[in-house]
Design a protein around this motif. Structure first.
Motif, short mmCIF file in Angstrom:
data_model
loop_
_atom_site.label_atom_id
_atom_site.label_comp_id
_atom_site.label_asym_id
_atom_site.label_seq_id
_atom_site.Cartn_x
_atom_site.Cartn_y
_atom_site.Cartn_z
N ASP A 128 -34.47 59.44 96.99
CA ASP A 128 -35.73 59.91 97.55
C ASP A 128 -35.42 60.61 98.88
OD1 ASP A 128 -38.18 60.16 98.80
OD2 ASP A 128 -38.81 58.08 98.45
N TYR A 138 -38.71 52.12 101.50
CA TYR A 138 -40.08 52.61 101.36
C TYR A 138 -40.96 51.52 100.73
CZ TYR A 138 -43.73 56.09 100.25
OH TYR A 138 -44.89 56.81 100.17
N ALA A 157 -33.90 55.60 99.26
CA ALA A 157 -34.41 56.67 100.13
C ALA A 157 -33.26 57.11 101.03
CB ALA A 157 -35.58 56.16 100.97
N ALA A 216 -37.25 62.39 101.05
CA ALA A 216 -38.43 62.81 101.81
C ALA A 216 -38.05 63.35 103.20
CB ALA A 216 -39.41 61.63 101.95
N TYR A 217 -36.94 62.83 103.77
CA TYR A 217 -36.59 63.19 105.15
C TYR A 217 -35.27 63.96 105.25
CZ TYR A 217 -40.19 59.74 105.95
OH TYR A 217 -41.38 59.06 105.93
N LEU A 277 -42.47 59.67 91.90
CA LEU A 277 -41.79 58.37 91.97
C LEU A 277 -42.43 57.39 91.00
CD1 LEU A 277 -41.36 58.12 95.85
CD2 LEU A 277 -39.49 58.10 94.18
N SER A 317 -44.45 67.12 102.39
CA SER A 317 -45.29 66.42 103.37
C SER A 317 -44.69 66.37 104.77
CB SER A 317 -45.53 64.98 102.92
OG SER A 317 -46.31 64.96 101.76
N LYS A 318 -43.36 66.30 104.86
CA LYS A 318 -42.77 66.09 106.18
C LYS A 318 -42.20 67.38 106.74
CE LYS A 318 -43.46 61.67 104.95
NZ LYS A 318 -43.17 60.82 103.78
N GLY A 328 -48.03 65.01 95.50
CA GLY A 328 -47.25 64.22 96.45
C GLY A 328 -46.03 63.67 95.74
N SER A 329 -44.96 63.37 96.48
CA SER A 329 -43.79 62.83 95.78
C SER A 329 -44.07 61.41 95.31
CB SER A 329 -42.53 62.90 96.64
OG SER A 329 -42.71 62.23 97.84
N ASP A 330 -45.06 60.74 95.90
CA ASP A 330 -45.42 59.41 95.41
C ASP A 330 -45.70 59.45 93.91
OD1 ASP A 330 -45.21 58.25 97.91
OD2 ASP A 330 -47.32 58.53 98.41
N THR A 348 -40.37 66.31 99.03
CA THR A 348 -41.80 66.46 99.29
C THR A 348 -42.03 67.58 100.32
OG1 THR A 348 -43.76 65.36 100.20
CG2 THR A 348 -41.65 64.64 101.07
N ARG A 384 -50.54 67.53 99.43
CA ARG A 384 -50.09 66.65 98.35
C ARG A 384 -49.25 67.41 97.33
NH1 ARG A 384 -49.08 63.62 100.27
NH2 ARG A 384 -49.04 62.05 98.65
#
Ligand SMILES: *Cc1c(COP(=O)(O)O)cnc(C)c1O
Length: 355
Positions: A180, A110, A150, A182-183, A89, A208-209, A84-86, A206, A217
């Motif tokens: 970040d 975030y 983000a 993510a989107y 990070l 994830s989205k 996961g990108s978490d 990531t 993950r």
């Protein structure tokens, strides 16, 4: 808390993920997952990889890095993968922050950033967004810390133009800037090409989205090879097998399915536009989202009330009790059927609450 828990964690408040309730079947619009399953090729790749589960995965993830290098036009040593990108990070907080180098991030962003700062025992400096929830980039010039932004931001969905990111990079030659993304695939411009020009830039993404793989993950980060090597040192000191065999196979297959990813993002963007228009007609106000969620409030109904009423209708959205945004809800964009249910439920709730 046991009497053995380290005092350094006395005040640690863990991140609280969006709820995943099991009491009934909800329309889940609360954790920004994709409403679409991943491509068949991804699922087939996982089945094939399952045949070799008795063996450790390749800790260098060379096939995955090669696939990413092709798609993102970077060298294989300019990318690192994580659970996961978490996780990457978290590595960035560990690698690039310390008592003299605080983590610097916006007040509304975030929710994991302050938690990563705390668990890594590094200070943070929080910079409020402007009243309209946009970033004042000049506040990040010469930040004297490691910047985390983000883009698009969460939970507002507002995107920062890459030209502005470049100004922040120019004004922070001696600080690391983490973007970040993510989107980013839902309508913002990526800063990845800038890693060739700026040795202080790390871009996190990531699957994830936009790649419909939150359950797998897998996250990744791009940067110059020295930054990536630092993160890899942290990774190899904590968990060199952080990406398992099944996830690695899924990631490679996903990078080979770019057309599917783009089509699925286009559907989300079009469903977002439908939902924004329909909710505006019901009197909702919202930020200008470039993400797979919208951030909305209604002048006549509190954020908490809307959240609770939607929940009664079987629709989960994300409400944050943080005072500055407690009027708002973050609503993930789902498929068209889900969005129509959401709009119908909102229409009834608004009619009931304003009669
Ligand atoms: C969802 C999200 C992530 C992390 O997602 P992973 O599932 O850990 O890859 C990171 N940053 C932001 C802003 C997010 O919303």
């Amino acid at each position: 808390m046991s009497r053995f828990f380290s005092p350094k964690y006395k005040n640690l408040k863990a991140y609280v993920p969006g709820e995943q309730p099991k009491d009934m079947k909800y329309i889940k619009l609360n954790t920004n997952e994709s409403p679409f399953p991943p491509p068949q090729s991804v699922r087939d790749a996982i089945k094939d990889a399952a045949d070799l589960l008795e063996l450790y995965p390749d800790p260098t993830l060379s096939l995955l890095r090669a696939a990413a290098s092709r798609i993102y036009d970077v060298a294989e040593d300019e990318v690192i993968f994580s659970n996961g990108s978490d996780e990457v990070l978290d590595y960035a907080f560990a690698a690039f922050c310390d008592e003299n180098t605080p983590a610097v991030f916006p007040d509304i962003s975030y929710g994991f950033y302050p938690v990563f700062a705390n668990v890594n025992c590094v200070p943070s400096r929080v910079i409020p967004l402007k009243d309209d929830f946009t970033i004042d980039i000049t506040e990040y010039f010469d930040a004297k810390g490691t910047i985390f932004i983000a883009n698009p931001n969460a939970p507002t969905g507002i995107a920062l133009p890459v030209a502005d990111i470049e100004k922040i990079l120019d004004a922070n030659r001696d600080n690391v800037v983490v973007i970040d993304e993510a989107y980013v695939d839902f309508g913002a411009e990526s800063a990845v090409p800038l890693i060739k020009k700026y040795d202080n830039l790390l871009v996190v993404q990531t699957v994830s989205k936009s790649r419909s793989m939150a359950g797998a993950r897998l996250g990744f980060a791009f940067g110059c090879r020295e930054l990536i090597r630092d993160l890899d040192t942290v990774r190899n000191s904590r968990n060199p097998y952080n990406v398992n065999r099944l996830t690695m196979a899924a990631g490679i297959a996903s990078f080979e399915a770019e057309t599917e990813r783009m089509l699925s993002c286009l559907k989300i963007v079009s469903n977002r536009e439908y939902t924004e228009k329909a909710l505006s007609e019901l009197g909702f106000e919202m930020t200008d989202s470039s993400a797979n969620f919208i951030f909305v409030r209604h002048p006549k109904v509190s954020g908490e009330k809307l959240y609770l009423e939607l929940r009664k209708c079987g629709i989960l959205v994300r409400h944050f009790s943080v005072p500055r945004i407690s009027d708002y809800n973050r609503i993930t964009i789902g498929d068209m059927d889900q969005m129509k249910c959401l709009v119908d439920a909102c229409r009834e709730i608004i009619a009931e609450e304003t009669k």
